[in-house]
Design an enzyme around this catalytic site. Structure first.
Site, PDB file in Angstrom:
ATOM      1  N   ASP A  64       2.746  -0.882  11.883  1.00 41.54           N
ATOM      2  CA  ASP A  64       2.703  -2.227  12.476  1.00 41.54           C
ATOM      3  C   ASP A  64       4.023  -2.977  12.334  1.00 41.54           C
ATOM      4  OD1 ASP A  64       2.597  -2.454   9.757  1.00 41.54           O
ATOM      5  OD2 ASP A  64       0.990  -3.922   9.694  1.00 41.54           O
ATOM      6  N   GLY A  72       5.811  -2.301   3.528  1.00 37.71           N
ATOM      7  CA  GLY A  72       5.395  -2.834   4.825  1.00 37.71           C
ATOM      8  C   GLY A  72       5.822  -4.276   5.012  1.00 37.71           C
ATOM      9  N   ASP A  73       5.140  -5.009   5.877  1.00 36.06           N
ATOM     10  CA  ASP A  73       5.626  -6.351   6.215  1.00 36.06           C
ATOM     11  C   ASP A  73       5.584  -7.311   5.021  1.00 36.06           C
ATOM     12  OD1 ASP A  73       2.887  -6.531   6.286  1.00 36.06           O
ATOM     13  OD2 ASP A  73       2.813  -7.817   8.051  1.00 36.06           O
ATOM     14  N   ARG A  88      -5.334  -2.422   9.138  1.00 32.22           N
ATOM     15  CA  ARG A  88      -5.270  -3.884   9.001  1.00 32.22           C
ATOM     16  C   ARG A  88      -5.420  -4.522  10.384  1.00 32.22           C
ATOM     17  NH1 ARG A  88      -3.719  -6.586   4.328  1.00 32.22           N
ATOM     18  NH2 ARG A  88      -2.722  -4.787   3.461  1.00 32.22           N
ATOM     19  N   GLY A  90       0.837  -1.213   0.000  1.00 33.18           N
ATOM     20  CA  GLY A  90       0.000   0.000   0.000  1.00 33.18           C
ATOM     21  C   GLY A  90       0.860   1.246   0.000  1.00 33.18           C
ATOM     22  N   ARG A 111       0.722  -4.949  -5.058  1.00 30.20           N
ATOM     23  CA  ARG A 111       0.856  -6.124  -4.189  1.00 30.20           C
ATOM     24  C   ARG A 111       1.018  -7.293  -5.154  1.00 30.20           C
ATOM     25  NH1 ARG A 111      -0.687  -4.058   0.727  1.00 30.20           N
ATOM     26  NH2 ARG A 111      -2.455  -2.630   0.783  1.00 30.20           N
ATOM     27  N   THR A 118       4.269   2.378   5.437  1.00 28.03           N
ATOM     28  CA  THR A 118       2.884   1.891   5.556  1.00 28.03           C
ATOM     29  C   THR A 118       2.161   2.792   6.544  1.00 28.03           C
ATOM     30  OG1 THR A 118       1.465   0.160   6.467  1.00 28.03           O
ATOM     31  CG2 THR A 118       3.737   0.128   7.219  1.00 28.03           C
ATOM     32  N   ILE A 119       0.883   3.042   6.277  1.00 25.31           N
ATOM     33  CA  ILE A 119       0.135   3.887   7.234  1.00 25.31           C
ATOM     34  C   ILE A 119      -0.175   3.120   8.521  1.00 25.31           C
ATOM     35  CG2 ILE A 119      -0.895   5.328   5.425  1.00 25.31           C
ATOM     36  CD1 ILE A 119      -3.570   3.749   6.012  1.00 25.31           C
ATOM     37  N   ASP A 120      -0.005   1.792   8.510  1.00 24.01           N
ATOM     38  CA  ASP A 120      -0.500   0.973   9.629  1.00 24.01           C
ATOM     39  C   ASP A 120       0.349   1.053  10.902  1.00 24.01           C
ATOM     40  OD1 ASP A 120      -2.446   0.154   7.874  1.00 24.01           O
ATOM     41  OD2 ASP A 120      -1.471  -1.738   7.369  1.00 24.01           O
ATOM     42  N   ARG A 132     -25.256   5.569  13.304  1.00 28.33           N
ATOM     43  CA  ARG A 132     -24.752   5.587  11.929  1.00 28.33           C
ATOM     44  C   ARG A 132     -23.335   5.012  11.904  1.00 28.33           C
ATOM     45  NH1 ARG A 132     -29.287   6.793  11.567  1.00 28.33           N
ATOM     46  NH2 ARG A 132     -30.297   8.404  10.293  1.00 28.33           N
TER      47      ARG A 132
HETATM   48  O1  F6P Z   1      -1.572  -1.578   4.673  1.00 22.14           O
HETATM   49  C1  F6P Z   1      -2.171  -0.359   4.393  1.00 22.14           C
HETATM   50  C2  F6P Z   1      -3.659  -0.538   4.192  1.00 22.14           C
HETATM   51  O2  F6P Z   1      -4.219   0.711   3.874  1.00 22.14           O
HETATM   52  C3  F6P Z   1      -4.402  -1.185   5.355  1.00 22.14           C
HETATM   53  O3  F6P Z   1      -4.671  -0.272   6.394  1.00 22.14           O
HETATM   54  C4  F6P Z   1      -5.621  -1.706   4.670  1.00 22.14           C
HETATM   55  O4  F6P Z   1      -6.159  -2.811   5.354  1.00 22.14           O
HETATM   56  C5  F6P Z   1      -5.096  -2.137   3.321  1.00 22.14           C
HETATM   57  O5  F6P Z   1      -3.895  -1.424   3.107  1.00 22.14           O
HETATM   58  C6  F6P Z   1      -6.008  -1.897   2.163  1.00 22.14           C
HETATM   59  O6  F6P Z   1      -5.411  -2.452   1.044  1.00 22.14           O
HETATM   60  P1  F6P Z   1      -5.879  -2.169  -0.436  1.00 22.14           P
HETATM   61  O7  F6P Z   1      -5.527  -0.754  -0.781  1.00 22.14           O
HETATM   62  O8  F6P Z   1      -5.104  -3.150  -1.245  1.00 22.14           O
HETATM   63  O9  F6P Z   1      -7.352  -2.366  -0.471  1.00 22.14           O
END
Ligand code: F6P
Length: 324
Positions: A134, A106-107, A176, A15, A76, A130-132, A248
């Protein structure tokens, strides 16, 4: 003595995250200073298999510092999981004369590089992108700060409408299976409850709150996308314990991935781009550069891909702020 590096190949993978362009600029600047050639590999491992190379112009990169996403594009790659495709990728790198790699991702990216190291002996250095947030080996990953700021801006807006209607809002954020974005954006917006994958007691505390909820004010719940229940099921359970709630769900989604990188992400990108280049020059390989307690660090890939835990300070804050 380590062989002198002459030609680095660099790519972004997985990502995209805000700050990746700053990391590219940091790398090109450091490589030029060291007299090392730098070639971009487009679309991550996919481009490596296809030999999709791109010249990197220092001046052009300088002008992308403020842009989210990655000018190298990303992917990916399913193909890279297969040995014959990894062999093709190695051949393309050799044909191009690349003798070292820098990967920003990322990982999944670092797992890919670990598999690649079985056949590829080129030194590789990773940059956490990665924004996560992690990854073990850096307190913060590139893009996390920007993503949290984006989430905060949006949750603030949701609060305006939630307060006007006295509604319960479940706001789902990315991450994630990591709760970092949820914790930071939830604490930063004064959310009433924060649900993360790392905790199972947070939901019980939320139900206690909702049971006595009298619809005289708004209730903001930030739910991490990796939470074991997920926003839809949480909504169902809330309606079961208190059918009167006006509820909501908002999913913030990919807005969290884009936008101008924050000052922190630009600085982190520049710093890690330079650090990755210098690590290769120093003869390092198969590790990720990061910043731990303000200091540059290098962590082997096999450690990086282990799960990054929520630290005690954040756990303590969560306990304090989730009490009614
Ligand atoms: O790893 C970054 C991320 O934005 C996660 O937070 C999210 O689960 C995933 O990628 C979404 O992936 P994609 O853009 O392939 O739908």
């Amino acid at each position: 003595m380590a062989k002198r590096i002459k030609h680095i190949g660099i790519f972004t993978s997985g990502g995209d995250s805000p700050g990746m362009n700053a990391a590219l600029y940091g790398t090109v600047k450091a490589a030029t200073t060291q007299g090392i050639a730098l070639t971009g590999i487009r679309r991550g491992f996919e481009g490596m298999i296809d030999g999709d190379f791109m010249e990197l112009d220092e001046k052009a990169l300088q002008r992308t510092m403020h842009q989210g996403g990655t000018v190298l594009k990303t992917a990916r790659s399913k193909r890279f999981r297969k040995l014959p495709d990894r062999k093709t990728a190695l051949k393309k790198l050799q044909e191009k004369g690349i003798d070292a790699l820098i990967a920003i991702g990322g990982d999944g990216t670092f797992k890919g590089l670990l598999a690649f190291s079985e056949i590829c002996k080129l030194p590789c250095i990773g940059i956490p992108g990665t924004i996560d947030n992690d990854l073990t080996g850096s307190d913060y990953t590139l893009g996390f700060d920007t993503a949290v700021n984006t989430a905060i801006q949006n949750i603030d807006k949701i609060r305006d409408t939630a307060e006007s209607h006295n509604r319960v809002f479940l706001v789902e954020v990315m991450g994630r299976d990591s709760g970092y974005i949820a914790i930071h954006s939830g604490l930063g917006t004064g959310a009433d409850s924060i649900l993360i994958p790392e905790s199972t007691t947070d939901f019980i505390r939320l139900l206690d709150k909702v049971r006595d909820y009298r619809s005289e004010e708004a209730l903001i719940v930030v739910v991490s996308e990796g939470d074991e229940l997920g926003a839809d099921l949480v909504a169902t359970k809330i309606r079961e314990v208190n059918p009167k709630v006006d509820l909501r769900i908002t999913t913030l989604g990919h807005v969290q991935r884009g936008g101008h990188p924050s000052a922190a992400d630009r600085m982190l990108g520049l710093r890690l781009g330079v650090a990755a280049t210098e690590a290769l020059v120093a003869g390092e390989k198969n590790g990720m550069v990061g910043v731990i307690r303000g200091q540059l660090s290098l962590t082997p890939f096999d450690q990086v891909v282990k799960r990054h835990q929520i630290n005690e300070t954040l756990e303590g804050l969560l306990k304090i702020f989730s009490k009614s």
